[in-house]
Design a protein around this motif. Sequence first.
Motif, PDB file in Angstrom:
ATOM      1  N   HIS A  18       0.951  -1.252   0.132  1.00 22.34           N
ATOM      2  CA  HIS A  18       0.070   0.067   0.068  1.00 22.34           C
ATOM      3  C   HIS A  18       0.893   1.171   0.023  1.00 22.34           C
ATOM      4  N   LEU A  19       0.805   2.146  -0.863  1.00 27.27           N
ATOM      5  CA  LEU A  19       1.396   3.528  -0.950  1.00 27.27           C
ATOM      6  C   LEU A  19       0.671   4.409  -0.437  1.00 27.27           C
ATOM      7  N   ILE A  20       0.734   5.170   0.483  1.00 28.97           N
ATOM      8  CA  ILE A  20       0.096   6.487   0.808  1.00 28.97           C
ATOM      9  C   ILE A  20       0.961   7.791   0.907  1.00 28.97           C
ATOM     10  N   SER A  21       0.151   8.777   1.279  1.00 28.29           N
ATOM     11  CA  SER A  21       0.672  10.086   1.546  1.00 28.29           C
ATOM     12  C   SER A  21       0.172  10.544   3.175  1.00 28.29           C
ATOM     13  N   ASP A  22       1.042  11.234   3.673  1.00 25.61           N
ATOM     14  CA  ASP A  22       0.472  11.760   5.024  1.00 25.61           C
ATOM     15  C   ASP A  22      -0.037  13.132   4.936  1.00 25.61           C
ATOM     16  N   GLU A  23       0.222  13.705   3.858  1.00 22.45           N
ATOM     17  CA  GLU A  23      -0.115  15.193   3.767  1.00 22.45           C
ATOM     18  C   GLU A  23      -1.324  15.065   2.514  1.00 22.45           C
ATOM     19  N   SER A  24      -1.472  14.695   1.382  1.00 19.83           N
ATOM     20  CA  SER A  24      -2.555  14.950   0.675  1.00 19.83           C
ATOM     21  C   SER A  24      -2.479  13.841  -0.538  1.00 19.83           C
ATOM     22  N   PHE A  25      -3.615  13.912  -0.995  1.00 17.36           N
ATOM     23  CA  PHE A  25      -4.093  12.850  -2.237  1.00 17.36           C
ATOM     24  C   PHE A  25      -3.219  13.645  -3.282  1.00 17.36           C
ATOM     25  N   GLU A  26      -3.291  14.986  -3.384  1.00 15.19           N
ATOM     26  CA  GLU A  26      -2.314  15.535  -4.615  1.00 15.19           C
ATOM     27  C   GLU A  26      -0.875  15.163  -4.501  1.00 15.19           C
ATOM     28  N   GLU A  27      -0.315  15.028  -3.367  1.00 12.98           N
ATOM     29  CA  GLU A  27       1.135  14.414  -3.357  1.00 12.98           C
ATOM     30  C   GLU A  27       1.095  13.256  -3.709  1.00 12.98           C
ATOM     31  N   LEU A  28       0.110  12.329  -3.299  1.00  7.38           N
ATOM     32  CA  LEU A  28       0.168  10.600  -3.599  1.00  7.38           C
ATOM     33  C   LEU A  28       0.047  10.640  -5.077  1.00  7.38           C
ATOM     34  N   HIS A  29      -0.982  11.099  -5.668  1.00 13.47           N
ATOM     35  CA  HIS A  29      -1.255  11.222  -7.128  1.00 13.47           C
ATOM     36  C   HIS A  29       0.033  11.579  -7.999  1.00 13.47           C
ATOM     37  N   ALA A  30       0.580  12.682  -7.455  1.00 18.18           N
ATOM     38  CA  ALA A  30       1.874  13.140  -8.171  1.00 18.18           C
ATOM     39  C   ALA A  30       3.141  12.005  -8.142  1.00 18.18           C
ATOM     40  N   ARG A  68       0.848  -1.667   9.873  1.00 12.67           N
ATOM     41  CA  ARG A  68       0.221  -0.851  11.115  1.00 12.67           C
ATOM     42  C   ARG A  68       0.448   0.536  11.157  1.00 12.67           C
ATOM     43  N   ARG A  69       1.696   1.048  10.887  1.00 12.86           N
ATOM     44  CA  ARG A  69       1.970   2.379  10.667  1.00 12.86           C
ATOM     45  C   ARG A  69       1.221   3.007   9.461  1.00 12.86           C
ATOM     46  N   ILE A  70       1.085   2.460   8.417  1.00 11.27           N
ATOM     47  CA  ILE A  70       0.326   2.890   7.266  1.00 11.27           C
ATOM     48  C   ILE A  70      -1.239   3.525   7.784  1.00 11.27           C
ATOM     49  N   VAL A  71      -1.705   2.590   8.589  1.00 11.87           N
ATOM     50  CA  VAL A  71      -3.002   2.864   9.071  1.00 11.87           C
ATOM     51  C   VAL A  71      -2.804   4.071  10.050  1.00 11.87           C
ATOM     52  N   GLU A  72      -1.790   3.967  10.856  1.00  5.55           N
ATOM     53  CA  GLU A  72      -2.029   5.010  11.769  1.00  5.55           C
ATOM     54  C   GLU A  72      -1.702   6.348  11.142  1.00  5.55           C
ATOM     55  N   LEU A  73      -0.927   6.527  10.140  1.00  5.17           N
ATOM     56  CA  LEU A  73      -0.573   7.715   9.347  1.00  5.17           C
ATOM     57  C   LEU A  73      -1.586   8.169   8.621  1.00  5.17           C
ATOM     58  N   LEU A  74      -2.551   7.127   8.095  1.00  3.64           N
ATOM     59  CA  LEU A  74      -3.722   7.743   7.405  1.00  3.64           C
ATOM     60  C   LEU A  74      -4.859   8.476   8.321  1.00  3.64           C
ATOM     61  N   GLN A  75      -4.844   7.588   9.449  1.00  2.00           N
ATOM     62  CA  GLN A  75      -5.884   8.300  10.542  1.00  2.00           C
ATOM     63  C   GLN A  75      -5.245   9.537  11.073  1.00  2.00           C
ATOM     64  N   GLN A  76      -3.887   9.652  11.473  1.00  2.00           N
ATOM     65  CA  GLN A  76      -3.615  10.786  11.802  1.00  2.00           C
ATOM     66  C   GLN A  76      -3.671  12.057  10.896  1.00  2.00           C
ATOM     67  N   SER A  77      -3.565  11.670   9.749  1.00  2.00           N
ATOM     68  CA  SER A  77      -3.660  12.870   8.636  1.00  2.00           C
ATOM     69  C   SER A  77      -5.002  13.101   8.111  1.00  2.00           C
ATOM     70  N   GLY A  78      -5.967  12.536   8.574  1.00  2.00           N
ATOM     71  CA  GLY A  78      -7.393  12.604   8.417  1.00  2.00           C
ATOM     72  C   GLY A  78      -7.801  12.192   6.909  1.00  2.00           C
ATOM     73  N   LEU A  79      -6.804  11.387   6.348  1.00  2.00           N
ATOM     74  CA  LEU A  79      -6.939  10.879   4.862  1.00  2.00           C
ATOM     75  C   LEU A  79      -7.545   9.648   4.886  1.00  2.00           C
ATOM     76  N   ARG A  80      -7.633   8.798   5.831  1.00  2.00           N
ATOM     77  CA  ARG A  80      -8.223   7.402   5.947  1.00  2.00           C
ATOM     78  C   ARG A  80      -9.643   7.701   5.649  1.00  2.00           C
ATOM     79  N   ARG A  81      -9.899   6.785   4.607  1.00  2.00           N
ATOM     80  CA  ARG A  81     -11.246   6.619   3.909  1.00  2.00           C
ATOM     81  C   ARG A  81     -11.587   5.061   3.930  1.00  2.00           C
TER      82      ARG A  81
END
Length: 85
Positions: A18-30, A68-81
Amino acid sequence: MIYVDPPEWPGHGRLWSHLISDESFEELHAFAERVGIPRQAFERDHYDVIADRYPSVIEAGAQPVSTRRIVELLQQSGLRRRKGS
């Protein structure tokens, strides 16, 4: 920042990360576009990345972390869907 977990998730006869960003979906897509991951690999809040691509996304700057850290980072960033959200 971009993060990736180990390719441990089975699907379609392969293992996936799983590849994620902890900042924005724009950063992730780029990032995904820059490393050649197709947009259709995006699912709600992350990209599914085939195991063969794992070394190249790390080489491109993704930070390896546990699932586990992926899930934590998504939750902390507010990007978890979650599914169904």
